[in-house]
Design a protein around this motif. Structure first.
Motif, PDB file in Angstrom:
ATOM      1  N   PRO A  16       0.820  -1.223   0.000  1.00 52.68           N
ATOM      2  CA  PRO A  16       0.000   0.000   0.000  1.00 52.68           C
ATOM      3  C   PRO A  16       0.847   1.264   0.000  1.00 52.68           C
ATOM      4  O   PRO A  16       0.473   2.267  -0.602  1.00 52.68           O
ATOM      5  N   LEU A  40       1.977   2.449  -3.568  1.00 53.01           N
ATOM      6  CA  LEU A  40       0.940   3.166  -4.311  1.00 53.01           C
ATOM      7  C   LEU A  40       0.730   4.559  -3.728  1.00 53.01           C
ATOM      8  O   LEU A  40       0.596   5.543  -4.456  1.00 53.01           O
ATOM      9  N   ALA A  67       1.534   8.341  -6.072  1.00 55.85           N
ATOM     10  CA  ALA A  67       0.310   8.875  -6.683  1.00 55.85           C
ATOM     11  C   ALA A  67       0.628   9.811  -7.832  1.00 55.85           C
ATOM     12  O   ALA A  67       0.003   9.750  -8.903  1.00 55.85           O
ATOM     13  N   ASN A 122      -0.356   9.220 -11.790  1.00 55.58           N
ATOM     14  CA  ASN A 122      -1.097  10.216 -12.552  1.00 55.58           C
ATOM     15  C   ASN A 122      -0.350  10.638 -13.809  1.00 55.58           C
ATOM     16  O   ASN A 122      -0.947  10.834 -14.875  1.00 55.58           O
ATOM     17  N   LYS A 182      -1.710   2.361   4.836  1.00 55.69           N
ATOM     18  CA  LYS A 182      -3.015   2.088   4.230  1.00 55.69           C
ATOM     19  C   LYS A 182      -3.828   3.366   4.019  1.00 55.69           C
ATOM     20  O   LYS A 182      -4.519   3.504   3.006  1.00 55.69           O
ATOM     21  N   MET A 219      -2.648   5.144   1.032  1.00 57.08           N
ATOM     22  CA  MET A 219      -2.980   4.323  -0.135  1.00 57.08           C
ATOM     23  C   MET A 219      -4.414   4.594  -0.582  1.00 57.08           C
ATOM     24  O   MET A 219      -4.687   4.761  -1.777  1.00 57.08           O
ATOM     25  N   ARG A 220      -5.333   4.649   0.380  1.00 53.96           N
ATOM     26  CA  ARG A 220      -6.724   4.926   0.033  1.00 53.96           C
ATOM     27  C   ARG A 220      -6.864   6.311  -0.606  1.00 53.96           C
ATOM     28  O   ARG A 220      -7.576   6.491  -1.592  1.00 53.96           O
ATOM     29  N   LEU A 223      -5.556   6.198  -4.178  1.00 53.47           N
ATOM     30  CA  LEU A 223      -6.481   5.547  -5.108  1.00 53.47           C
ATOM     31  C   LEU A 223      -7.594   6.497  -5.528  1.00 53.47           C
ATOM     32  O   LEU A 223      -7.992   6.537  -6.704  1.00 53.47           O
ATOM     33  N   VAL A 241      -6.026   8.969  -7.957  1.00 55.08           N
ATOM     34  CA  VAL A 241      -5.819   8.377  -9.283  1.00 55.08           C
ATOM     35  C   VAL A 241      -7.146   8.259 -10.030  1.00 55.08           C
ATOM     36  O   VAL A 241      -7.228   8.555 -11.235  1.00 55.08           O
ATOM     37  N   ALA A 242      -8.208   7.838  -9.328  1.00 56.11           N
ATOM     38  CA  ALA A 242      -9.516   7.727  -9.972  1.00 56.11           C
ATOM     39  C   ALA A 242      -9.998   9.085 -10.473  1.00 56.11           C
ATOM     40  O   ALA A 242     -10.526   9.209 -11.593  1.00 56.11           O
ATOM     41  N   ASN A 292      -5.537  14.936  -3.355  1.00 58.83           N
ATOM     42  CA  ASN A 292      -4.764  14.011  -2.536  1.00 58.83           C
ATOM     43  C   ASN A 292      -4.201  14.706  -1.296  1.00 58.83           C
ATOM     44  O   ASN A 292      -4.248  14.168  -0.184  1.00 58.83           O
TER      45      ASN A 292
END
Length: 561
Positions: free
Chosen positions: A273, A276, A280, A284, A418, A421-422, A425, A428-429, A458
């Motif tokens: 985690p 990632l 970020a 991207n 973690k 990491m969330r 994500l 990135v979305a 972020n």
């Protein structure tokens, strides 16, 4: 161009932060927090100084790449940038990201708790596992590259000249991944021991090697091919240099077969985690390149703009972040909350004092920068205008790129990979969704805008996450300082925007002096003059607005002497 060290000092909110850092007259009697503050500032200065040398060498390399390969006029530049992007993505995922998230705090803690011998065994086992994983990834990617390229750059088109060249170049550059995994890991061993010179200086080898291989070439495709070979040569040289440096430091990190010890399994659990979360921005950028591949020259425009904002990211964000993590880890392990708070406050203030004016310059004169620096050889005026459009939006996101480096360390130092990491994500979305939308609305510059927005989202999530858990919130004094730095930077940016608007008037007398060369002429000297004026304006403006005081600057100069 962000990697890169900073410092913290004890609590007193009434004291200016640089004064807090400066040591007392008698070092032997200095409090522990002041010594830690000085060490962090010194580490940042060492890393930033060597990173500055590396960035200037990298800038020379980028000038050679744009001159020999161009952007939209030939397929070489897009293929070359695609070849570098893929191993770099994995490098930051599995080497630098995972390393920053998991290994540095674990190794620093083991050094403090268990001693050097046990810590070095952990480092050796972790390096063996990391090297084995990246070698397997490299072999798989080499074999699957003809199909992977359609994932990396679908816009190149199956079977086209650009596609075939990109496949070949990426197969050449993929062995760079295990080399850089080893370099990142050994850099962490040195950084945890407060040794930063070699890890900061190693990238210089990459710039030198690629220059040596690219400059003698006369064709765009030849330059791209031999430039890719130079990347591998540099990777091997960097790994050898860091291996020598670790041995010289006294650390006993020897080669061995991979072993999944409980400690290594714990590292892997945190690294996945964390990789990632720490990557970020790179994810991207990778997504941006994927979309840009549909436009001839698009990848190269983004890569050229990327180089310019990477300078403050590398000099400030990465330098401070690399130095901050061991400091924060020690403060957390010893329960020193005041020291952790002070380190983060000073890191953010110092980082923004250096980053916001750089971002203001990128936003104020992107066209002036891209044209004066890159328009020559195969790189056309059209390429420069497209690069400028992307650079404007990257400039707006530059402070966020730097803040991501700092705020992620506050999570990693506490063993929390973690949460970031969330957040990553989600970022990135958002970048994917916004990137597709804006790319279809306004073209390649929309990709850069999406990257900037996603990075700010972020940062906002990390600020909220740390505050909610009670780990860190910037002090009122820090907010005040940053707002004043912003005001000074906006004023400086206005002056630079005016200079960019009246650029012909600046260039005219320079042409009269005979500065008409194809390599260095009126536009290059006009840019240099404008940048020097902006650099001279910023210190009195930041003093006037109260972002930094003259007394603090004197404290830094006394410390330097």
């Amino acid at each position: 161009m962000p990697n890169p060290r900073l410092d913290g000092s004890p609590p007193s909110p009434q004291k200016p932060f640089v004064t807090d850092i400066a040591p007392p007259e008698k070092p032997a009697e200095a409090p522990a927090s002041a010594k830690k503050a000085g060490g962090l500032l010194k580490s940042s200065a060492i890393y930033s100084g060597l990173t500055l040398v590396s960035r200037f060498m990298g800038f020379a390399r980028d000038l050679a790449v744009s001159y020999r390969m161009g952007a939209s006029a030939t397929p070489a530049a897009d293929a070359y940038n695609a070849a570098l992007a893929f191993p770099n993505l994995f490098r930051r995922f599995f080497a630098e990201g995972a390393f920053a998230a998991a290994f540095v705090p674990a190794y620093a803690k083991s050094l403090q708790r268990d001693g050097e011998e046990t810590a070095d065994i952990l480092a050796a086992d972790a390096m063996a596992s990391l090297a084995a994983a990246t070698i397997v990834i490299t072999i798989v990617c080499q074999l699957a590259m003809p199909w992977l390229m359609m994932l990396i750059s679908p816009g190149f088109g199956w079977g086209t000249e650009k596609y075939k060249l990109a496949v070949l170049l990426t197969q050449i550059t993929m062995p760079y991944l295990p080399c850089m995994a080893i370099v990142a890991h050994l850099s962490g061993v040195l950084n945890a021991r407060d040794r930063f010179v070699l890890s900061a200086g190693a990238p210089i080898l990459l710039n030198v090697a690629t220059l040596v291989f690219i400059l003698p070439q006369t064709s765009a495709v030849g330059a791209a091919t031999w430039g890719s070979v130079g990347v591998i040569v540099a990777g091997v040289a960097q790994a050898a240099l860091l291996t020598w440096g670790v041995n010289k430091s006294g650390a006993k990190v020897h080669w061995r077969l991979p072993r999944l010890t409980p400690e290594v399994r714990e590292l892997i659990g945190k690294a996945i985690p964390g990789a990632l979360a720490a990557s970020a921005t790179q994810v991207n950028i990778f997504i941006s390149g994927n979309l840009a591949s549909h436009v001839p020259g698009g990848r190269s425009w983004l890569a050229t703009a990327d180089r310019l904002y990477q300078l403050p990211l590398g000099l400030v964000g990465v330098a401070i972040g690399v130095a901050l993590l061991p400091r924060l880890s020690r403060a957390v392990n010893t329960g020193d909350g005041d020291d952790a708070q002070t380190a983060m406050d000073q890191a953010i203030t110092l980082a923004m004092a250096l980053t916001i004016p750089a971002a203001a310059a990128l936003v104020a004169m992107p066209g002036f920068l891209s044209d004066a620096l890159y328009t020559r050889g195969q790189f056309t005026s059209f390429d420069a205008s497209q690069t400028a459009s992307a650079l404007f939006f990257y400039g707006l996101g530059t402070p966020a790129f730097v803040l991501q480096q700092l705020y992620s360390r506050a999570f990693f130092a506490r063993g929390d990979t973690k949460s970031p990491m969330r957040f990553a994500l989600i970022s990135v979305a958002m970048n994917i969704g916004l990137g597709i939308l804006l790319f279809n609305l306004i073209g390649v510059k929309g990709i850069a805008a999406a990257t900037a927005v996603a990075s700010w989202i972020n940062v906002g999530q990390m600020v909220w996450g740390l505050s909610r858990k009670g780990h860190y919130s910037p002090s009122l004094r820090t907010w005040s300082r940053v707002s004043r730095i912003l005001a000074a930077s906006v004023a400086m940016g206005g002056a630079l925007a005016a200079a960019s608007h009246w650029r012909p008037l600046i260039e005219a007398p320079l042409r009269e002096l005979g500065l008409r060369g194809h390599t260095l002429g009126a536009k290059e000297f006009a840019l240099l003059l404008t940048v020097l004026v902006g650099a001279a304006l910023y210190p009195p403006l930041v003093f006037l607005f109260g972002g930094v005081t003259p007394a603090e600057l004197k404290g830094v100069l006394r410390r330097g002497k």
